[in-house]
Design an enzyme around this catalytic site. Structure first.
Site, PDB file in Angstrom:
ATOM      1  N   GLU A 229      -0.936  -3.411  -3.085  1.00 48.04           N
ATOM      2  CA  GLU A 229       0.325  -2.693  -2.900  1.00 48.04           C
ATOM      3  C   GLU A 229       0.199  -1.422  -3.709  1.00 48.04           C
ATOM      4  O   GLU A 229      -0.065  -1.475  -4.912  1.00 48.04           O
ATOM      5  CB  GLU A 229       1.466  -3.558  -3.423  1.00 48.04           C
ATOM      6  CG  GLU A 229       2.810  -2.959  -3.120  1.00 48.04           C
ATOM      7  CD  GLU A 229       3.885  -3.576  -3.972  1.00 48.04           C
ATOM      8  OE1 GLU A 229       3.904  -4.803  -4.147  1.00 48.04           O
ATOM      9  OE2 GLU A 229       4.705  -2.794  -4.467  1.00 48.04           O
ATOM     10  N   CYS A 266       8.296   0.266  -7.236  1.00 48.38           N
ATOM     11  CA  CYS A 266       7.578   0.612  -5.999  1.00 48.38           C
ATOM     12  C   CYS A 266       8.578   0.952  -4.897  1.00 48.38           C
ATOM     13  O   CYS A 266       8.220   1.586  -3.911  1.00 48.38           O
ATOM     14  CB  CYS A 266       6.664  -0.533  -5.589  1.00 48.38           C
ATOM     15  SG  CYS A 266       7.401  -2.132  -5.820  1.00 48.38           S
TER      16      CYS A 266
END
Ligand code: NAP
Length: 489
Positions: A229, A266
């Site tokens: 990620e 994120c």
């Protein structure tokens, strides 16, 4: 003292030995182990909280909340494993008299892939790190885990690793089920990815790091998956009619989301897209005021602070970028200054640098002259973890073609909400097309995170006593199975 290569080889040999017994341990044993991890983390008490606070600059409430999320994830996977349906058992019994050819007995289920390497994230020292979602989903699947401690919170990582090791001892599992290595510089991490016994990798961090490890894994004689990620700017689209009616409220919501955790999520809303009108002017004025009044906060570590300042400066240097508002408080070395800037869509569309992640409390507003320009900006976006549309139901319905485009770009679509705040539940997708992640078919949050560390195997013409319990006719585990195309327990 062993060299990094020797440490890595010893760890993987140990993990491989553990794999052959751990993968066959009962559901009850794996669930007990995961619950024991949660208990041992809780038993670390205030020492874990104060250590994580010291190493990450994150406040107590955040660390305590994250600890709850971490132990909650352990217990969620314990329940999943105990229940057992996650193996997706499929049974098709034989049709010996079928013409022109008889059909064999075929049964399928998911099995663990083998030793998994996890690179902990800097921005979630507990929930995405040593005992975070990658580690516990791999352990739940039946895979031994080797964690490479994040260099920015080694003491926190060491404490959590000690808790997991106690849980290993308490449940009588082989010690190779969980191992924890430290290493500054890339040598150790790269050796872990390259080792032939490593079967998958979990990573959260920079695009450069994730892509480098992904490329390395693809170049191995036997390539393996890297679930990385990496980078997402989480576009937020403001629809014009609703924005005119709720400019101040929308601005306040976005100020809170942009500055939450000093922007180090994120899912931070790094891009705001809207059509130019009075409503947008009112919104920008209000957003700028809110950002001016926001306080700078200490970033996770000096490397992230340096990165934020470098990337922010670079973004602001681009032609056509205007600062709309910035914190008026003075900023010291390791702090991130909240800042919002704007750019016209035509400039955004021609400068790919403006679509890159600036990890910290920053957001770029893209001003579009009309809906066709807004559509062009949306079509131009890279892969994202999330995309949000703020507008009332009727207005969203009017712009429904946006959903059709955005769904190709993202793992989670949000209506009337901000992207920060990722719920841990079975329906969550925390993933998305590149560069958000390296594999958009999977999520790193929620129960389906386990699917990254398993593979399907079919058993053909197996006698009952040699089949795994999940696939026996009499269903001794009482799990849901697709039995000759019918769901049965
Ligand atoms: P990072 O630099 O990618 O490092 C993460 C981990 O991967 C560390 O353990 C690092 O090891 C290792 N690593 C990185 N590149 C490697 C390579 N080429 N070979 C082997 N190992 C490698 O991430 P970070 O330090 O956590 O943060 C740096 C930047 O990443 C941030 O400023 C931000 O831009 C971004 N970031 C994004 C997110 C997100 O969720 N989008 C989250 C966190 C960070 P060593 O450092 O020990 O060598």
């Amino acid at each position: 003292m062993n060299t990094p290569l020797e440490q890595v080889d010893a760890a993987l040999q140990e993990a491989q030995i553990a794999f052959f017994s751990y993968k066959n341990s009962s559901r009850k044993m794996k669930a007990e182990f995961l619950r024991a991890i949660a208990e041992q983390i809780e038993a670390l008490g205030g020492e874990l909280v104060s250590t994580a606070m010291r190493e990450t600059n994150l406040p107590e409430a955040r660390i305590v909340g994250e600890r709850g999320r971490t132990t909650g994830q352990c217990r969620m996977f314990a329940d999943l494993v105990e229940q057992g349906d996650w193996v997706e058992a499929r049974i098709d019994t034989a049709l010996p008299d079928r013409a022109p050819l008889p059909k064999p007995d075929i049964r399928k289920m998911l099995i663990p892939v083998g030793p998994v390497v996890v690179f902990g994230a800097a921005n979630f020292p507990l929930a995405y790190s040593t005992a975070g979602g990658d580690t516990v989903s791999a352990l739940a699947a039946g895979c031994p885990v080797i964690v490479k401690a994040h260099p920015a919170h080694t003491a926190t990582s060491e404490l959590v690793a000690s808790a997991i090791k106690k849980a290993v001892d308490k449940t009588g599992l082989p010690k190779g089920v969980f191992q924890h290595l430290h290493g500054n510089g890339f040598e150790l991490g790269q050796a872990l990815v390259k080792h032939p016994l490593t079967k998958a990798v979990g990573f959260t961090g920079s695009l450069a790091g994730g892509k480098a490890l992904f490329d390395l894994a693809c170049q191995r004689p036997q390539p393996i998956p890297v679930f990385a990620e990496m980078s997402s700017i989480n576009p937020v689209i403001l629809l014009p009619k609703t924005l005119s009616q709720q400019a101040e409220k929308t601005a306040a919501t976005l100020v809170a989301s942009i500055t939450q955790g000093v922007g180090q999520f994120c899912t931070n809303p790094g891009l705001i897209i809207a059509i130019e009108n009075e409503g947008l002017d009112k919104f920008i004025k209000s957003l700028s005021e809110g950002i001016s009044n926001s306080l700078p906060g200490a970033l996770l570590h000096q490397g992230i602070a340096n990165n934020y300042n470098k990337r922010l400066t670079h973004a602001l240097e681009q032609n056509g970028v205007t600062i709309e508002g910035q914190s008026t408080s003075s900023v010291i070395d390791n702090q991130g200054k909240p800042l919002v800037a704007s750019v016209h869509a035509t400039t955004f569309l021609t400068n790919p640098l403006l679509a890159e992640e600036v990890f910290g409390p920053f957001s770029l507003i893209v001003k579009c002259k009309d809906i066709s320009e807004l559509n062009a900006v949306v079509s131009h976006l890279n892969g994202q973890l999330t995309a949000s549309i703020l507008g009332d139901e009727n207005e969203v319905a009017t712009y429904s073609s946006l959903i059709n485009t955005l769904i190709e770009k993202t793992g989670r679509l949000i209506i009337n909400g901000v992207p920060t705040g990722v719920e841990v539940c079975p329906s969550m997708t925390h993933g998305g097309p590149f560069p958000a992640t390296t594999d958009s078919r999977f999520t790193s949050v929620g129960t389906d995170a386990i699917k990254r560390f398993v593979r399907p195997v079919s058993f053909q013409n197996f006698p009952q006593r040699l089949l795994p319990d999940e696939l026996k006719d009499n269903n001794p585990l009482g799990i849901w199975r697709l039995f000759n195309n019918e769901w049965k327990k």
